[in-house]
Design a protein around this motif. Structure first.
Motif, short mmCIF file in Angstrom:
data_model
loop_
_atom_site.label_atom_id
_atom_site.label_comp_id
_atom_site.label_asym_id
_atom_site.label_seq_id
_atom_site.Cartn_x
_atom_site.Cartn_y
_atom_site.Cartn_z
N MET A 143 0.88 -0.83 -0.42
CA MET A 143 -0.68 -0.25 0.21
C MET A 143 0.63 1.37 -0.20
SD MET A 143 -3.73 -1.01 0.18
CE MET A 143 -3.93 0.27 1.59
N ALA A 144 1.57 1.54 1.12
CA ALA A 144 2.86 2.38 0.71
C ALA A 144 3.40 2.99 -0.14
CB ALA A 144 3.62 2.35 2.40
N PHE A 145 3.59 1.85 -0.89
CA PHE A 145 4.42 2.45 -2.74
C PHE A 145 3.65 2.44 -3.34
CE2 PHE A 145 8.40 -0.20 -0.75
CZ PHE A 145 9.71 0.09 -1.09
N ALA A 146 2.73 2.33 -3.56
CA ALA A 146 1.07 2.31 -4.17
C ALA A 146 1.02 3.93 -4.04
CB ALA A 146 0.86 1.72 -3.91
N ILE A 147 1.61 4.46 -3.36
CA ILE A 147 1.07 5.81 -2.55
C ILE A 147 2.50 7.27 -3.02
CG2 ILE A 147 1.34 6.75 -0.50
CD1 ILE A 147 -1.07 7.41 -0.13
N VAL A 148 3.58 6.04 -3.55
CA VAL A 148 4.66 6.98 -3.43
C VAL A 148 4.26 7.98 -4.25
CG1 VAL A 148 6.62 7.07 -5.10
CG2 VAL A 148 6.37 5.30 -2.49
N VAL A 149 3.53 8.14 -5.31
CA VAL A 149 4.29 8.60 -6.33
C VAL A 149 3.00 10.53 -6.61
CG1 VAL A 149 3.42 9.54 -9.18
CG2 VAL A 149 4.10 7.41 -8.60
N LEU A 150 1.71 9.97 -5.43
CA LEU A 150 0.93 10.82 -5.34
C LEU A 150 1.93 11.66 -4.12
CD1 LEU A 150 -2.68 9.11 -4.40
CD2 LEU A 150 -1.72 10.91 -6.65
N ALA A 151 2.55 10.99 -3.24
CA ALA A 151 3.15 11.29 -1.82
C ALA A 151 4.07 12.82 -2.91
CB ALA A 151 3.91 10.86 -1.31
N ALA A 152 4.60 12.27 -3.94
CA ALA A 152 5.18 13.22 -4.80
C ALA A 152 4.85 14.71 -5.07
CB ALA A 152 6.64 12.77 -5.86
N LEU A 153 3.72 14.90 -4.78
CA LEU A 153 3.75 16.20 -5.18
C LEU A 153 3.90 17.64 -4.08
CD1 LEU A 153 -0.66 15.84 -6.63
CD2 LEU A 153 1.40 16.13 -7.76
N LEU A 154 3.80 16.45 -3.07
CA LEU A 154 4.32 17.33 -1.98
C LEU A 154 6.39 17.99 -1.94
CD1 LEU A 154 2.16 15.31 0.65
CD2 LEU A 154 2.09 17.55 -0.42
N GLY A 155 6.71 17.19 -3.33
CA GLY A 155 7.99 17.75 -3.17
C GLY A 155 9.05 17.06 -2.38
N THR A 156 8.81 16.01 -2.81
CA THR A 156 9.70 14.95 -1.98
C THR A 156 11.01 14.53 -2.64
OG1 THR A 156 8.28 12.77 -3.20
CG2 THR A 156 7.85 13.51 -0.92
N GLY A 157 10.81 15.16 -4.14
CA GLY A 157 12.04 14.86 -4.86
C GLY A 157 12.83 13.21 -5.64
N ASP A 158 11.96 12.39 -5.23
CA ASP A 158 12.14 10.69 -5.26
C ASP A 158 11.97 11.03 -6.51
OD1 ASP A 158 9.62 11.18 -4.93
OD2 ASP A 158 9.95 9.44 -3.26
N LEU A 159 12.17 8.99 -6.86
CA LEU A 159 10.71 8.04 -7.60
C LEU A 159 10.00 8.08 -8.40
CD1 LEU A 159 12.40 4.71 -7.87
CD2 LEU A 159 13.37 6.48 -9.26
N GLY A 160 9.36 8.64 -7.02
CA GLY A 160 7.95 9.40 -7.57
C GLY A 160 7.87 10.22 -8.14
N GLN A 161 8.52 11.53 -7.73
CA GLN A 161 8.25 12.24 -9.44
C GLN A 161 9.09 12.25 -9.72
OE1 GLN A 161 9.86 16.21 -6.54
NE2 GLN A 161 8.87 17.39 -7.69
N GLU A 162 9.79 11.41 -10.16
CA GLU A 162 9.90 10.70 -11.87
C GLU A 162 9.20 10.98 -12.25
OE1 GLU A 162 14.02 11.03 -13.40
OE2 GLU A 162 13.27 12.47 -12.13
N VAL A 163 8.80 10.15 -12.01
CA VAL A 163 7.00 9.47 -12.47
C VAL A 163 6.02 10.76 -13.22
CG1 VAL A 163 5.17 8.32 -12.37
CG2 VAL A 163 7.42 7.63 -11.44
N LEU A 164 6.03 11.45 -12.40
CA LEU A 164 4.83 12.74 -12.21
C LEU A 164 5.59 13.62 -13.67
CD1 LEU A 164 4.54 13.98 -8.72
CD2 LEU A 164 2.69 12.95 -10.69
N LYS A 165 6.70 13.80 -13.53
CA LYS A 165 7.38 14.32 -14.43
C LYS A 165 7.45 13.62 -15.62
CE LYS A 165 11.51 16.08 -12.70
NZ LYS A 165 12.58 16.21 -12.67
#
Lengths: 335, 363, 665
Positions: free
Chosen positions: C269-291
């Motif tokens: 579950m935690a990993f499923a939400i990684v990308v959404l959390a990236a909206l908050l500026g975590t600058g991680d892999l999730g943000q890579e997906v977003l970009k």
């Protein structure tokens, strides 16, 4: 050692109201339907003497498991009193209750109740651990106890690696390890096959000789009860219908229910020679038996000779036993 | 729960590994620390006691990739600039970063973040400034934080302006020139060219991300157009829909804007809507739902946390003075969107070549 | 205790049957009457029912914004927690980076070996290494740091809550509603509030992850404890254990398997939400997906997404230490080494790797090891664009399916729900609830639906739209998505339950589909199905099918052998055995699968909104987009989704638990 006074256990709402009331005598279905209550145990009184083996026998649903659990309040009785070695269990505080459970009473369970995540050694040491005994001491004691029940050196096994009989030996060891004065057995051998069961019963007889504990033993197997019990209580619908020695129960069943139960028991297995002997007489004897010997065990002696056999108690001749006496017992079995 | 032996091994293993990681570091700390000190965006390390040197160094490592290696030596408390997920926003920030670091000697940390999330950061100071805000989409934020609470201050216009409007792919206008203005859409037959399963008999008007400003529903209703307003839900979905439309040569009508990198890739034509009238201005002010004109031009502006001036007056002034023309911004953005540079490289390239322009911002 | 259980059923069955029949008659009459009545009352939800929850939430939010510097709750709670969370993540990250990549792989392998043996070590290390191969290592370590902290906190909160829930039925019931809410409430609704409370970057991202991933930790701890056999607790008690002793020495160890399963679910579950959390500026892999998504670069997004998947797999395998029944055959060739030696080798190996990594400055993941899978994926996508969307014989392609679904299924169903007076819908659903379980459930359903009616209305469509109408729109989509998911998943699940080969072939796809960030397939879904509700349904189906397949297969496999053997011994063919024995016996598990499907679908409603499904999901999304004006609406929309979820969940759960006799009548 154990005294139980007026003990009741009623399930359902406002259980106290049912205790001792006429409603308690309603048929089970009606009581359940009308009040939502079930009487599991009613008005039980008993006393177990030190060193005695007291067997409670009954069919499933008769309330015997409830009774044994009320002794240490694993099930909270609805009313009544339980006294163990002078301590009023029913009035004990939580802390006192823990002390009673940890030091005075231990229990052997029907399906062994071994903890699957612990090794045998840690299972046996469980009660000691709860007491707060240090690791080395309790493991040493546990190893000794395992040896006592015939499983030396198997301390590092896990329960699932053992057969049923072996598992119950561990259960027994666990109960023994805390060195309690009183041991409770809740149908400990009912899950074992007959040969193993027999072996375990012998084990109990042996232990009783060696460690001399007070025991309360629950079973639904009459022959087990007759073999092990000093006294037997027959339970039905939550109440005792008869309490007595094996002989009394077999020879003088209190009612139809008990009579039905004991009908198939060979009398010669339970009747002692004293019950059928003739008054002492002079004359030659074929031999002698001790008073209290079961008739079955005297048959060979009597059958071998035309002469009667002398019955001896404390070195004194108290009666004679002849073929007529023996045959009368055996003949009664065939009825 | 577990076997004792195993537990001891596990503990030993972890300890040993971390001890190695840290212990080994002690003698090599000096070298990386001195080289990374300059590039460090933020070292957060003041509160670390035990793992002190190691931690700060490692934190420096994490941000290293995002910082150009030729950055200037900096010191002091870092300034955090927000970058929102479009090219313009990124290049502004990297231009500023380069100048602040090299001319003022203050480290700059870039945080990539959703544009709506930016405001909460501006409010509490975890973001010091953002250099490109599209006013149309953030009227409520302006009211809340700048006009209302006062925790964020307006840094003035960035320079370039942007324009939201109705767009169709060029092939649509080629085939039906009358669709270049809104009147063309009054014809139900033509509007039907845009019909989909979602819109049924009407033409579909596609809106992208609902967080962007939109008067489209009002415009459609007030102009009486046979269109149905459908929200795609995200910019990505809208962009995909454009690709789909081009691939199938199936017309699409949507809200889009300039500048946008997609405009370099596909030919889109803006549909002419009625000019802004006084009635429309009144409707905008009163929000009474009677708007029926073209979108106003967005004058992009900058904003900063109210504490920035006190925290670093020089940087505050620079950001306040920073202005780019539309041409300048699209030139830098072009390095990224067209030439494939990173935003940092693009910013640096422009800064290197245009000292005259930005020298003026420093005064 | 055993007493009452054994004797009850036979004694009352006759009366109960009669009573049941009578109740049934009463029920039909009552509901028919109610339905007729419901047609008379106003068609729309009356406006006086609006409880003003939107205003309330909006005001709370505004208050927080204006008072976040001074309010005590911020100064004494939120701010310290924020600092602690940021500190933890930053340090976790710096440790991971200090280990260097070979060190992280080595530690993964060592921990995996310790918990799950050689197999877990190999899989864990391979997955961790794979992260570096297909994604950016440094960004991945940041993601891993966030996840480690979030998972740890989820466990620290979840296990104690689970323990409490296991002690008290009442607490469990309350907690269940809270957990359902946490699981189904769209993240977007609480994003902005979390940001106000925990500022930027890591802290709110960790909190969002914890909220979303907490439920399985609580649920499975509770379940595990409740499944501890009575005799074990009796044993503990009879030997005089205190409550705590019983908990720690008996119950928790015996619930270990269940708790570990909970940990596994938490990680997923935690990993499923990684990308959404990236909206908050975590600058991680999730943000890579977003970009990448922002630029519609499907391949790049997929590569980053696969990095997330591999991280999840690595973390999962080494923490839960799953010991499979069938071991790798290869391992049998390896010489058996004593534990001590193996331990020394593992420790030594890990330490040596870390030292080597630092001495030789293996800082960056070596570029010659990395593989750019993006072009390959883009190629597949291009192929799909041309060959799946259109021109498929007979069915025409995904575009045709999408159009059909919208025009002939979604539209009629939605319009029907809109055409019905709202109270008729309430009564109708309550009737379904009553049929499924009885009056209690009917009441629950009614409460849920009426509460949706109290959520008020929002501007839209040239006037105001009630949340009720939006909920009906969502309900129609959800129902269609569930039916489609089940239609796809059941046959596959049954197949996988009967054939090892099929299961083994499916497993990697199921793993990926479950953890791959939903954002990654946003673009393909839009391209294949076009913007609209059909695309939303498709997104839900993609996400909901895997758990359904998995639980169906599991249910099929867990059917005990004796009845199946009995059927075979009577000469049943494989097909007959399946139809008459295995399927009926697996029914419960299959229904549980459907129940899970439903929760998945509802959890995906929000993603569906990003591809054009509109309705409640969109309202919830706007809470993040424009919190200053639309947070209240978002809360109302989110709550409506939760209420729909609870309603549907309780009904489907009743199907799974009600006794067989009930179902047959």
């Amino acid at each position: 050692m154990i005294s139980v006074r007026d003990l009741w256990k009623v399930y359902g709402p406002r259980a106290n109201r049912i205790v001792g009331s006429p409603e308690a005598d309603l048929p089970r279905g009606e009581l359940q339907q009308r009040f939502g209550n079930v009487v599991a145990m009613r008005d039980v009184n008993l006393d177990v003497a030190p060193g005695e083996v007291f067997v409670v026998m009954g069919l499933s649903g008769s309330g015997k498991s409830t009774l044994i659990r009320c002794i240490t309040r694993l099930i909270e009785p609805t009313s009544g009193q339980v006294i163990v070695e002078g301590d009023d269990v029913t009035a004990a505080s939580a802390a006192e209750l823990l002390q009673i459970r940890r030091h005075k009473v231990s229990m052997v369970f029907q399906h062994f109740g071994l903890l699957p995540h612990r090794t045998l050694l840690d299972n046996v040491a469980f009660g000691l651990e709860l007491r707060g005994m240090n690791r080395t001491a309790r493991r040493e004691r546990a190893a000794q106890t395992l040896e006592l029940v015939g499983l030396p050196g198997m301390g590092d096994y896990k329960p699932h690696q053992l057969s049923g009989g072996q598992q119950q030996r561990v259960g027994l060891a666990r109960a023994l390890a805390t060195d309690p004065d009183i041991m409770l057995f809740d149908e400990p051998f009912s899950a074992l096959d007959p040969l193993i069961r027999r072996e375990m019963q012998d084990e109990i007889v042996r232990l009783r000789r060696e460690v001399r504990k007070t025991m309360m033993f629950i079973t639904h197997d009459l022959s087990e009860a007759l073999r092990l019990g000093d006294r037997i209580a027959i339970m039905r619908d939550g109440r005792f219908v008869q309490v007595g020695t094996p002989t009394e129960v077999v020879l003088e069943p209190a009612d139809e229910y008990v009579a039905n139960f004991v009908r198939d028991v060979p009398r010669s297995h339970v009747v002692p020679v004293d019950a059928v002997m003739a008054p002492p007489a002079d004359g030659p004897y074929a031999g002698e038996v001790l008073a209290g010997t079961k008739v079955r065990d005297a048959v060979a002696l009597v059958a071998h000779s035309d002469l009667p056999v002398r019955v001896v108690r404390d070195g004194r001749t108290v009666g004679t036993l002849d073929r007529v006496g023996v045959l009368s017992v055996i003949a009664a079995e065939e009825l | 729960m577990f076997r004792g032996k195993r537990r001891i091994f596990a503990a030993g293993l972890l300890l040993a590994t971390f001890a190695t990681a840290c212990g080994d570091d002690a003698d090599s700390t000096v070298a990386p620390a001195s080289t990374t000190a300059g590039a460090t965006d933020s070292t957060e390390g003041s509160d670390t006691t035990e793992a002190g040197s190691d931690t700060t160094e490692a934190v420096a490592d994490t941000t290293e990739p995002s910082a150009p290696s030729e950055a200037c030596p900096t010191s002091g408390e870092a300034i955090t600039l927000a970058v929102n997920p479009w090219t313009g926003s990124a290049v502004n920030a990297y231009v500023a970063k380069s100048i602040i670091e090299c001319e003022l000697g203050t480290p700059v940390e870039i945080i990539e973040i959703d544009e709506n999330a930016t405001w909460v950061g501006l409010d509490d100071g975890s973001i010091d400034a953002v250099l490109e805000i599209w006013p149309s989409g953030h009227a409520a934020d302006f009211d809340t934080y700048i006009a209302g609470k006062g925790s964020v201050v307006d840094l003035g216009p960035l320079g370039p302006s942007a324009k939201i409007g109705w767009y169709v792919p060029k092939f649509v206008v080629d085939a039906h020139p009358e669709l270049a203005t809104w009147e063309g859409f009054q014809n139900p037959e033509l509007a039907k060219l845009f019909a989909t399963a979602e819109s049924g008999d009407l033409g579909q008007f596609t809106m992208g991300d609902p967080s962007y400003v939109t008067y489209d529903e009002q415009i459609i209703a007030n102009l009486g157009l046979p269109l149905k307003y459908v929200v795609a839900g995200s910019e990505a979905a809208l962009l995909t829909a454009i690709d789909q439309s081009i691939a199938d040569q199936k017309p699409i009508l949507m809200q889009f804007w300039q500048p946008h990198w997609k405009q370099l890739e596909v030919e889109l034509v803006e549909v002419k809507l009625p000019d802004i009238s006084p009635a429309c201005e009144a409707a905008l002010a009163s929000q009474d739902g009677t708007y029926a004109c073209d979108y106003p031009v967005d004058e992009l502006y900058k904003a900063a946390n109210a504490g920035l001036e006190e925290k670093n007056a020089a940087a505050f002034n620079l950001l306040k003075n920073l202005q780019l023309t539309t041409e300048q911004q699209s030139e830098i953005a072009g390095y990224v969107d067209r030439d494939g540079m990173s935003a940092a490289e693009a910013g640096q390239k422009w800064v290197d070549a245009n000292a005259a322009v930005w020298q003026a911002w420093l005064s | 205790m055993a007493v009452s259980v054994e004797t009850l059923p036979t004694l009352v069955s006759d009366e109960v049957l009669i009573a049941r029949r009578r109740e049934r008659r009463i029920g039909f009459v009552v509901f028919t009457g109610l339905a007729v009545l419901a047609f008379v009352v106003p068609h729309e939800v009356p406006s006086w029912m609006d409880t003003g929850i939107q205003r309330w939430a909006q005001d709370r939010y505004r208050w927080s914004i204006l008072n976040r510097e001074s309010a005590l709750i911020f100064r004494w709670f939120f701010n310290p927690v924020t600092d602690a969370l940021n500190w933890s993540v930053e340090h976790a990250e710096s440790w991971l980076l200090a280990l260097r990549w070979p060190g992280v792989v080595a530690v993964t392998a060592a921990v995996g070996w310790r918990t799950g043996g050689v197999r877990a070590a190999i899989i864990g290390a391979a997955a961790m290494g794979g992260v570096g191969v297909i994604a950016d290592w440094d960004l991945a370590m940041r993601t891993l740091a966030i996840m480690l902290v979030a998972v740890l906190i989820a466990l620290l909160l979840g296990v104690p809550l689970g323990i409490l829930a296991a002690q008290s039925d009442r607490f469990e019931r309350v907690l269940r509603v809270v957990l359902d809410t946490a699981q189904v409430m769209p993240v977007f609704v609480y994003f902005s509030p979390l940001q106000v409370a925990f500022a930027l970057k890591f802290a709110p991202a960790v909190m969002a992850t914890v909220i979303y991933a907490l439920p399985p930790a609580v649920r499975l701890t509770n379940l595990g404890l409740r499944q501890v056999p009575v005799v074990a607790t009796e044993v503990a008690e009879s030997f005089g254990s205190t409550k705590l002793q019983r908990l720690f020495k008996v119950q928790l160890p015996m619930a270990r398997r269940s708790i570990l399963l909970g940990l596994n679910q938490v990680i997923m579950m935690a990993f499923a939400i990684v990308v959404l959390a990236a909206l908050l500026g975590t600058g991680d892999l999730g943000q890579e997906v977003l970009k990448a998504i922002q630029k519609t670069e499907v391949g790049t997004a997929f590569a980053a997404g696969m990095g997330v998947v591999l991280l999840a797999v690595a973390l999962d395998r080494v923490t839960t230490g799953e010991r499979p029944a069938h071991r790798l055959r290869l391992l049998n060739w390896l010489p058996r080494v004593p534990f001590r030696v193996a331990g020394a080798i593992a420790v030594g190996g890990a330490v040596a790797t870390v030292i080597a990594a630092r001495v030789f400055e293996w800082q960056q993941f070596p570029s010659w090891l990395t593989i750019d899978i993006a072009p390959t994926i883009d190629g597949w996508f291009d192929w799909a664009k041309n060959n799946v969307r259109k021109g498929v014989p007979v069915i025409g392609g995904t575009q045709a399916i999408s159009d059909f679904l919208t025009t002939w299924v979604l539209d009629p169903l939605r319009d029907f729900l809109w055409w019905l007076p709202w109270l008729v819908v309430v009564v109708g659903l309550a009737f379904v609830g009553w049929l499924s379980k009885g009056w209690r459930l009917a009441l629950t359903v009614t409460v849920c639906m009426v509460l949706i009616g109290t959520m008020g209305s929002i501007p839209g469509g040239g006037g105001r739209v009630t949340l009720w109408d939006l909920a009906m729109d969502t309900l129609s989509q959800v129902l269609v998505a569930i039916v489609l998911s089940v239609l796809i998943a059941l046959p596959l699940g049954i197949l996988a339950g009967r054939s090892d080969l099929v299961e083994r072939l499916l497993r990697p796809f199921l793993d990926i589909a479950q953890v791959l960030p939903q954002f990654v397939y946003l673009i393909p879904v839009v391209f294949l199905f076009s913007i609209g509700r059909a695309a939303g349904v498709a997104a839900c189906v993609v996400y909901a099918v895997p758990p359904c397949i998995r639980l169906t297969a599991l249910g099929m496999r867990e059917v005990a052998m004796p009845p199946r053997e009995a059927a075979i011994s009577f000469g049943a063919t494989g097909r007959q055995e399946m139809r008459f024995v295995q399927l009926p016996l697996a029914r419960k598990a299959i229904l549980l699968g459907i129940n899970q499907t439903l929760m998945m679908v509802l959890a995906t409603v929000i993603i569906a909104a990003l591809v054009g499904a509109g309705s409640l999901g969109l309202v919830a999304y706007e809470a993040t987009a424009k919190p200053n004006v639309k947070l209240g609406q978002g809360v109302a929309g989110g709550l409506s989704i939760v209420l729909l979820a609870i309603m549907l969940d309780r009904i489907t759960q009743a199907w799974g638990t009600s006794p067989d006799t009930d179902r047959r009548t």
